[in-house]
Design a protein around this motif. Structure first.
Motif, PDB file in Angstrom:
ATOM      1  N   LYS A  32       0.819  -1.213   0.000  1.00  0.00           N
ATOM      2  CA  LYS A  32       0.000   0.000   0.000  1.00  0.00           C
ATOM      3  C   LYS A  32       0.854   1.266   0.000  1.00  0.00           C
ATOM      4  N   THR A  33       1.998   1.210   0.657  1.00  0.00           N
ATOM      5  CA  THR A  33       2.803   2.428   0.786  1.00  0.00           C
ATOM      6  C   THR A  33       3.515   2.756  -0.525  1.00  0.00           C
ATOM      7  N   ILE A  34       3.444   4.006  -0.889  1.00  0.00           N
ATOM      8  CA  ILE A  34       4.053   4.471  -2.134  1.00  0.00           C
ATOM      9  C   ILE A  34       5.567   4.340  -2.080  1.00  0.00           C
ATOM     10  N   ALA A  35       6.150   4.564  -0.906  1.00  0.00           N
ATOM     11  CA  ALA A  35       7.604   4.475  -0.771  1.00  0.00           C
ATOM     12  C   ALA A  35       8.103   3.070  -1.108  1.00  0.00           C
ATOM     13  N   THR A  36       7.379   2.058  -0.690  1.00  0.00           N
ATOM     14  CA  THR A  36       7.771   0.671  -0.983  1.00  0.00           C
ATOM     15  C   THR A  36       7.611   0.373  -2.466  1.00  0.00           C
ATOM     16  N   LYS A  37       6.539   0.855  -3.060  1.00  0.00           N
ATOM     17  CA  LYS A  37       6.338   0.671  -4.498  1.00  0.00           C
ATOM     18  C   LYS A  37       7.466   1.343  -5.279  1.00  0.00           C
ATOM     19  N   ARG A  38       7.854   2.541  -4.840  1.00  0.00           N
ATOM     20  CA  ARG A  38       8.921   3.277  -5.504  1.00  0.00           C
ATOM     21  C   ARG A  38      10.246   2.531  -5.377  1.00  0.00           C
ATOM     22  N   GLN A  39      10.557   2.046  -4.177  1.00  0.00           N
ATOM     23  CA  GLN A  39      11.803   1.301  -3.981  1.00  0.00           C
ATOM     24  C   GLN A  39      11.843   0.063  -4.860  1.00  0.00           C
ATOM     25  N   SER A  40      10.739  -0.640  -4.973  1.00  0.00           N
ATOM     26  CA  SER A  40      10.686  -1.826  -5.830  1.00  0.00           C
ATOM     27  C   SER A  40      10.947  -1.443  -7.284  1.00  0.00           C
ATOM     28  N   LEU A  61       9.063 -11.163 -17.023  1.00  0.00           N
ATOM     29  CA  LEU A  61       8.422  -9.965 -17.567  1.00  0.00           C
ATOM     30  C   LEU A  61       6.894  -9.999 -17.441  1.00  0.00           C
ATOM     31  N   PRO A  62       6.235 -11.144 -17.721  1.00  0.00           N
ATOM     32  CA  PRO A  62       4.770 -11.162 -17.574  1.00  0.00           C
ATOM     33  C   PRO A  62       4.304 -10.961 -16.129  1.00  0.00           C
ATOM     34  N   LEU A  63       5.189 -11.166 -15.180  1.00  0.00           N
ATOM     35  CA  LEU A  63       4.841 -10.941 -13.781  1.00  0.00           C
ATOM     36  C   LEU A  63       5.064  -9.484 -13.380  1.00  0.00           C
ATOM     37  N   LEU A  64       6.203  -8.939 -13.788  1.00  0.00           N
ATOM     38  CA  LEU A  64       6.590  -7.600 -13.345  1.00  0.00           C
ATOM     39  C   LEU A  64       5.916  -6.474 -14.123  1.00  0.00           C
ATOM     40  N   LEU A  65       5.831  -6.627 -15.441  1.00  0.00           N
ATOM     41  CA  LEU A  65       5.294  -5.535 -16.255  1.00  0.00           C
ATOM     42  C   LEU A  65       3.869  -5.122 -15.881  1.00  0.00           C
ATOM     43  N   PRO A  66       2.928  -6.053 -15.733  1.00  0.00           N
ATOM     44  CA  PRO A  66       1.572  -5.618 -15.369  1.00  0.00           C
ATOM     45  C   PRO A  66       1.518  -4.881 -14.024  1.00  0.00           C
ATOM     46  N   ALA A  67       2.279  -5.370 -13.057  1.00  0.00           N
ATOM     47  CA  ALA A  67       2.280  -4.717 -11.741  1.00  0.00           C
ATOM     48  C   ALA A  67       2.872  -3.317 -11.834  1.00  0.00           C
ATOM     49  N   LEU A  68       3.958  -3.182 -12.590  1.00  0.00           N
ATOM     50  CA  LEU A  68       4.567  -1.857 -12.769  1.00  0.00           C
ATOM     51  C   LEU A  68       3.635  -0.918 -13.530  1.00  0.00           C
ATOM     52  N   GLU A  69       3.019  -1.415 -14.581  1.00  0.00           N
ATOM     53  CA  GLU A  69       2.117  -0.578 -15.384  1.00  0.00           C
ATOM     54  C   GLU A  69       0.911  -0.121 -14.569  1.00  0.00           C
ATOM     55  N   THR A  70       0.391  -0.999 -13.736  1.00  0.00           N
ATOM     56  CA  THR A  70      -0.722  -0.624 -12.856  1.00  0.00           C
ATOM     57  C   THR A  70      -0.297   0.491 -11.913  1.00  0.00           C
ATOM     58  N   ASN A  71       0.886   0.340 -11.330  1.00  0.00           N
ATOM     59  CA  ASN A  71       1.382   1.365 -10.418  1.00  0.00           C
ATOM     60  C   ASN A  71       1.655   2.673 -11.151  1.00  0.00           C
ATOM     61  N   ALA A  72       2.178   2.591 -12.361  1.00  0.00           N
ATOM     62  CA  ALA A  72       2.473   3.809 -13.127  1.00  0.00           C
ATOM     63  C   ALA A  72       1.198   4.610 -13.395  1.00  0.00           C
ATOM     64  N   GLU A  73       0.073   3.925 -13.486  1.00  0.00           N
ATOM     65  CA  GLU A  73      -1.201   4.600 -13.737  1.00  0.00           C
ATOM     66  C   GLU A  73      -1.888   5.062 -12.458  1.00  0.00           C
ATOM     67  N   SER A  74      -1.581   4.415 -11.332  1.00  0.00           N
ATOM     68  CA  SER A  74      -2.362   4.681 -10.126  1.00  0.00           C
ATOM     69  C   SER A  74      -1.635   5.458  -9.035  1.00  0.00           C
ATOM     70  N   ILE A  75      -0.308   5.528  -9.081  1.00  0.00           N
ATOM     71  CA  ILE A  75       0.431   6.234  -8.021  1.00  0.00           C
ATOM     72  C   ILE A  75       0.198   7.734  -8.161  1.00  0.00           C
ATOM     73  N   ALA A  76      -0.165   8.359  -7.044  1.00  0.00           N
ATOM     74  CA  ALA A  76      -0.467   9.791  -7.060  1.00  0.00           C
ATOM     75  C   ALA A  76       0.798  10.656  -7.026  1.00  0.00           C
ATOM     76  N   ASP A  77       1.848  10.162  -6.378  1.00  0.00           N
ATOM     77  CA  ASP A  77       3.092  10.929  -6.248  1.00  0.00           C
ATOM     78  C   ASP A  77       3.796  11.003  -7.610  1.00  0.00           C
ATOM     79  N   PRO A  78       3.994  12.204  -8.160  1.00  0.00           N
ATOM     80  CA  PRO A  78       4.585  12.330  -9.496  1.00  0.00           C
ATOM     81  C   PRO A  78       6.003  11.758  -9.606  1.00  0.00           C
ATOM     82  N   GLU A  79       6.799  11.910  -8.565  1.00  0.00           N
ATOM     83  CA  GLU A  79       8.185  11.411  -8.615  1.00  0.00           C
ATOM     84  C   GLU A  79       8.193   9.884  -8.612  1.00  0.00           C
TER      85      GLU A  79
END
Length: 95
Positions: A32-40, A61-79
Protein backbone atom coordinates in the motif's frame (compact mmCIF):
# COMPACT_ATOMS: atom_id res chain seq x y z
CA UNK A 1 13.08 -4.10 0.79
CA UNK A 2 14.84 -1.11 2.31
CA UNK A 3 18.12 -3.00 2.77
CA UNK A 4 17.94 -4.31 -0.77
CA UNK A 5 17.49 -0.84 -2.24
CA UNK A 6 20.92 0.10 -0.87
CA UNK A 7 22.67 -2.75 -2.69
CA UNK A 8 24.88 -1.75 -5.59
CA UNK A 9 24.61 -4.33 -8.34
CA UNK A 10 27.89 -4.61 -10.25
CA UNK A 11 27.74 -7.91 -12.10
CA UNK A 12 25.35 -9.21 -14.68
CA UNK A 13 22.03 -10.49 -13.42
CA UNK A 14 20.93 -13.93 -14.60
CA UNK A 15 17.82 -16.04 -14.28
CA UNK A 16 18.66 -17.72 -10.91
CA UNK A 17 19.17 -14.35 -9.22
CA UNK A 18 15.94 -13.05 -10.70
CA UNK A 19 14.08 -16.14 -9.51
CA UNK A 20 15.12 -15.29 -5.95
CA UNK A 21 14.35 -11.57 -6.10
CA UNK A 22 11.23 -11.26 -8.29
CA UNK A 23 8.76 -12.57 -5.66
CA UNK A 24 10.05 -10.01 -3.18
CA UNK A 25 9.83 -7.23 -5.76
CA UNK A 26 6.28 -8.23 -6.70
CA UNK A 27 5.27 -8.07 -3.08
CA UNK A 28 6.81 -4.61 -2.83
CA UNK A 29 4.91 -3.46 -5.91
CA UNK A 30 1.65 -4.65 -4.35
CA UNK A 31 2.19 -2.93 -1.00
CA UNK A 32 0.00 0.00 0.00
CA UNK A 33 2.80 2.43 0.79
CA UNK A 34 4.05 4.47 -2.13
CA UNK A 35 7.60 4.48 -0.77
CA UNK A 36 7.77 0.67 -0.98
CA UNK A 37 6.34 0.67 -4.50
CA UNK A 38 8.92 3.28 -5.50
CA UNK A 39 11.80 1.30 -3.98
CA UNK A 40 10.69 -1.83 -5.83
CA UNK A 41 10.57 0.10 -9.10
CA UNK A 42 14.07 1.50 -8.51
CA UNK A 43 15.45 -1.98 -7.83
CA UNK A 44 13.73 -3.39 -10.93
CA UNK A 45 15.08 -0.54 -13.06
CA UNK A 46 18.64 -0.98 -11.77
CA UNK A 47 18.68 -4.77 -11.98
CA UNK A 48 17.18 -4.85 -15.46
CA UNK A 49 20.03 -2.70 -16.75
CA UNK A 50 22.41 -5.49 -15.75
CA UNK A 51 20.60 -8.29 -17.60
CA UNK A 52 22.96 -9.23 -20.44
CA UNK A 53 20.75 -11.87 -22.01
CA UNK A 54 17.07 -10.86 -22.37
CA UNK A 55 16.12 -14.54 -22.30
CA UNK A 56 17.10 -14.59 -18.62
CA UNK A 57 14.45 -11.97 -17.86
CA UNK A 58 11.76 -13.26 -20.24
CA UNK A 59 9.99 -15.57 -17.74
CA UNK A 60 9.66 -12.72 -15.25
CA UNK A 61 8.42 -9.97 -17.57
CA UNK A 62 4.77 -11.16 -17.57
CA UNK A 63 4.84 -10.94 -13.78
CA UNK A 64 6.59 -7.60 -13.34
CA UNK A 65 5.29 -5.54 -16.26
CA UNK A 66 1.57 -5.62 -15.37
CA UNK A 67 2.28 -4.72 -11.74
CA UNK A 68 4.57 -1.86 -12.77
CA UNK A 69 2.12 -0.58 -15.38
CA UNK A 70 -0.72 -0.62 -12.86
CA UNK A 71 1.38 1.37 -10.42
CA UNK A 72 2.47 3.81 -13.13
CA UNK A 73 -1.20 4.60 -13.74
CA UNK A 74 -2.36 4.68 -10.13
CA UNK A 75 0.43 6.23 -8.02
CA UNK A 76 -0.47 9.79 -7.06
CA UNK A 77 3.09 10.93 -6.25
CA UNK A 78 4.58 12.33 -9.50
CA UNK A 79 8.19 11.41 -8.62
CA UNK A 80 7.29 7.82 -7.72
CA UNK A 81 5.18 7.57 -10.87
CA UNK A 82 8.14 8.78 -12.96
CA UNK A 83 10.45 6.20 -11.38
CA UNK A 84 7.87 3.49 -12.08
CA UNK A 85 7.43 4.61 -15.69
CA UNK A 86 11.20 4.51 -16.14
CA UNK A 87 11.25 0.91 -14.85
CA UNK A 88 8.42 0.00 -17.26
CA UNK A 89 10.43 1.44 -20.16
CA UNK A 90 13.54 -0.45 -19.11
CA UNK A 91 11.66 -3.77 -18.93
CA UNK A 92 10.05 -3.17 -22.31
CA UNK A 93 13.54 -2.82 -23.81
CA UNK A 94 14.29 -6.34 -22.58
CA UNK A 95 11.32 -7.79 -24.47
Amino acid sequence: MHAMSGVTFVQSVESPALAMVVPLLLRGLREKTIATKRQSAVIIDNMSKLVDNPLDAAPFLPLLLPALETNAESIADPEAREVTERAVGQLKRLK
